[in-house]
Design a protein around this motif. Structure first.
Motif, PDB file in Angstrom:
ATOM      1  N   GLN A  81      35.068  51.457  56.759  1.00 17.11           N
ATOM      2  CA  GLN A  81      36.291  52.084  57.253  1.00 17.11           C
ATOM      3  C   GLN A  81      37.482  51.798  56.334  1.00 17.11           C
ATOM      4  O   GLN A  81      38.502  52.468  56.396  1.00 17.11           O
ATOM      5  CB  GLN A  81      36.613  51.667  58.692  1.00 17.11           C
ATOM      6  N   PHE A  82      37.339  50.822  55.452  1.00 13.47           N
ATOM      7  CA  PHE A  82      38.390  50.500  54.482  1.00 13.47           C
ATOM      8  C   PHE A  82      38.152  51.167  53.124  1.00 13.47           C
ATOM      9  O   PHE A  82      38.848  50.857  52.151  1.00 13.47           O
ATOM     10  CB  PHE A  82      38.482  48.979  54.274  1.00 13.47           C
ATOM     11  N   LEU A  83      37.169  52.060  53.039  1.00 11.81           N
ATOM     12  CA  LEU A  83      36.759  52.620  51.757  1.00 11.81           C
ATOM     13  C   LEU A  83      37.912  53.266  50.993  1.00 11.81           C
ATOM     14  O   LEU A  83      38.104  52.985  49.809  1.00 11.81           O
ATOM     15  CB  LEU A  83      35.611  53.626  51.936  1.00 11.81           C
ATOM     16  N   ALA A  84      38.694  54.119  51.630  1.00  8.83           N
ATOM     17  CA  ALA A  84      39.789  54.806  50.934  1.00  8.83           C
ATOM     18  C   ALA A  84      40.792  53.794  50.383  1.00  8.83           C
ATOM     19  O   ALA A  84      41.219  53.898  49.228  1.00  8.83           O
ATOM     20  CB  ALA A  84      40.476  55.804  51.864  1.00  8.83           C
ATOM     21  N   GLU A  85      41.140  52.803  51.186  1.00  7.12           N
ATOM     22  CA  GLU A  85      42.082  51.765  50.748  1.00  7.12           C
ATOM     23  C   GLU A  85      41.508  50.958  49.585  1.00  7.12           C
ATOM     24  O   GLU A  85      42.208  50.659  48.618  1.00  7.12           O
ATOM     25  CB  GLU A  85      42.387  50.834  51.926  1.00  7.12           C
ATOM     26  N   ILE A  86      40.226  50.647  49.667  1.00  8.19           N
ATOM     27  CA  ILE A  86      39.573  49.868  48.613  1.00  8.19           C
ATOM     28  C   ILE A  86      39.504  50.670  47.315  1.00  8.19           C
ATOM     29  O   ILE A  86      39.777  50.138  46.236  1.00  8.19           O
ATOM     30  CB  ILE A  86      38.182  49.394  49.067  1.00  8.19           C
ATOM     31  N   LEU A  87      39.155  51.941  47.406  1.00  9.97           N
ATOM     32  CA  LEU A  87      39.064  52.768  46.200  1.00  9.97           C
ATOM     33  C   LEU A  87      40.417  52.883  45.502  1.00  9.97           C
ATOM     34  O   LEU A  87      40.515  52.703  44.285  1.00  9.97           O
ATOM     35  CB  LEU A  87      38.537  54.163  46.544  1.00  9.97           C
ATOM     36  N   THR A  88      41.455  53.160  46.267  1.00  5.68           N
ATOM     37  CA  THR A  88      42.799  53.270  45.699  1.00  5.68           C
ATOM     38  C   THR A  88      43.228  51.947  45.080  1.00  5.68           C
ATOM     39  O   THR A  88      43.769  51.908  43.973  1.00  5.68           O
ATOM     40  CB  THR A  88      43.802  53.719  46.780  1.00  5.68           C
ATOM     41  N   GLY A  89      42.955  50.858  45.783  1.00  2.86           N
ATOM     42  CA  GLY A  89      43.295  49.535  45.266  1.00  2.86           C
ATOM     43  C   GLY A  89      42.507  49.184  44.022  1.00  2.86           C
ATOM     44  O   GLY A  89      43.045  48.565  43.093  1.00  2.86           O
ATOM     45  N   CYS A  90      41.244  49.576  43.980  1.00  3.60           N
ATOM     46  CA  CYS A  90      40.400  49.304  42.798  1.00  3.60           C
ATOM     47  C   CYS A  90      40.941  50.019  41.571  1.00  3.60           C
ATOM     48  O   CYS A  90      40.987  49.434  40.487  1.00  3.60           O
ATOM     49  CB  CYS A  90      38.969  49.774  43.050  1.00  3.60           C
ATOM     50  N   LEU A  91      41.329  51.263  41.729  1.00  4.43           N
ATOM     51  CA  LEU A  91      41.862  52.013  40.589  1.00  4.43           C
ATOM     52  C   LEU A  91      43.120  51.337  40.055  1.00  4.43           C
ATOM     53  O   LEU A  91      43.270  51.161  38.843  1.00  4.43           O
ATOM     54  CB  LEU A  91      42.154  53.458  40.991  1.00  4.43           C
ATOM     55  N   ALA A  92      44.002  50.940  40.945  1.00  5.86           N
ATOM     56  CA  ALA A  92      45.229  50.264  40.523  1.00  5.86           C
ATOM     57  C   ALA A  92      44.900  48.929  39.854  1.00  5.86           C
ATOM     58  O   ALA A  92      45.470  48.580  38.819  1.00  5.86           O
ATOM     59  CB  ALA A  92      46.153  50.054  41.723  1.00  5.86           C
ATOM     60  N   HIS A  93      43.960  48.189  40.429  1.00  8.24           N
ATOM     61  CA  HIS A  93      43.585  46.878  39.902  1.00  8.24           C
ATOM     62  C   HIS A  93      42.939  47.000  38.515  1.00  8.24           C
ATOM     63  O   HIS A  93      43.243  46.226  37.605  1.00  8.24           O
ATOM     64  CB  HIS A  93      42.638  46.184  40.877  1.00  8.24           C
ATOM     65  N   MET A  94      42.048  47.972  38.355  1.00  9.04           N
ATOM     66  CA  MET A  94      41.381  48.168  37.069  1.00  9.04           C
ATOM     67  C   MET A  94      42.381  48.608  36.004  1.00  9.04           C
ATOM     68  O   MET A  94      42.308  48.169  34.853  1.00  9.04           O
ATOM     69  CB  MET A  94      40.234  49.162  37.202  1.00  9.04           C
ATOM     70  N   ASN A  95      43.306  49.483  36.371  1.00 12.81           N
ATOM     71  CA  ASN A  95      44.341  49.891  35.421  1.00 12.81           C
ATOM     72  C   ASN A  95      45.208  48.706  35.017  1.00 12.81           C
ATOM     73  O   ASN A  95      45.569  48.563  33.853  1.00 12.81           O
ATOM     74  CB  ASN A  95      45.203  51.013  35.995  1.00 12.81           C
ATOM     75  N   GLN A  96      45.509  47.860  35.969  1.00 11.75           N
ATOM     76  CA  GLN A  96      46.311  46.670  35.683  1.00 11.75           C
ATOM     77  C   GLN A  96      45.573  45.754  34.705  1.00 11.75           C
ATOM     78  O   GLN A  96      46.166  45.224  33.779  1.00 11.75           O
ATOM     79  CB  GLN A  96      46.622  45.917  36.974  1.00 11.75           C
ATOM     80  N   ARG A  97      44.267  45.578  34.902  1.00  9.70           N
ATOM     81  CA  ARG A  97      43.464  44.750  33.992  1.00  9.70           C
ATOM     82  C   ARG A  97      43.477  45.301  32.572  1.00  9.70           C
ATOM     83  O   ARG A  97      43.354  44.558  31.608  1.00  9.70           O
ATOM     84  CB  ARG A  97      42.012  44.662  34.466  1.00  9.70           C
TER      85      ARG A  97
END
Length: 124
Positions: free
Chosen positions: A88-104
């Motif tokens: 149920q957190f998939l959309a939030e996790i995906l958006t957060g992952c993209l931001a996190h990976m870009n930050q890395r």
């Protein structure tokens, strides 16, 4: 974007695993595609968020939809979210992952506001 503590742990775990396996580009591409798919499909988003659908059914559905079409690490991550009842957190996790990976990678997203309309050359 504000993410829950639960989501943040999954975001960091996936990014770290992708980086360790040298699959950051592939996993990021998968996440971008999944994020777009969820945004365009209310049915899929509703399915992922429905807490009354058994985790085993969600796992089977994700396997049927995505097996052979995405990096194995990404698919295993989706399965893990189902098994741990976190889909149920998939959309939030995906958006957060993209931001996190870009930050890395040192990539920052910026929003530009202009008093006048920008030309095509300026938009590029």
């Amino acid at each position: 974007m504000s993410t829950s503590g639960v989501s943040q742990r999954y975001i960091e775990a996936l990014a770290s695993a992708a980086e360790e396996r040298g699959a950051l580009d592939a996993v990021q591409a998968d996440i971008e595609g999944l994020d777009e798919l969820l945004a365009s499909s209310e049915d899929l988003q509703g399915y992922a968020e429905d807490v009354f659908i058994l985790p085993e059914h969600k796992e089977e559905t994700f396997r049927r939809l995505f097996e052979g079409k995405m990096n194995e690490l990404t698919l295993n991550f989706l399965v893990l979210l189902c098994q741990k009842r976190r889909a149920q957190f998939l959309a939030e996790i995906l958006t957060g992952c993209l931001a996190h990976m870009n930050q890395r990678r040192g990539i920052a997203t910026a929003e530009v506001t202009s008093a006048t309309e920008l030309s095509a050359a300026q938009l590029d």
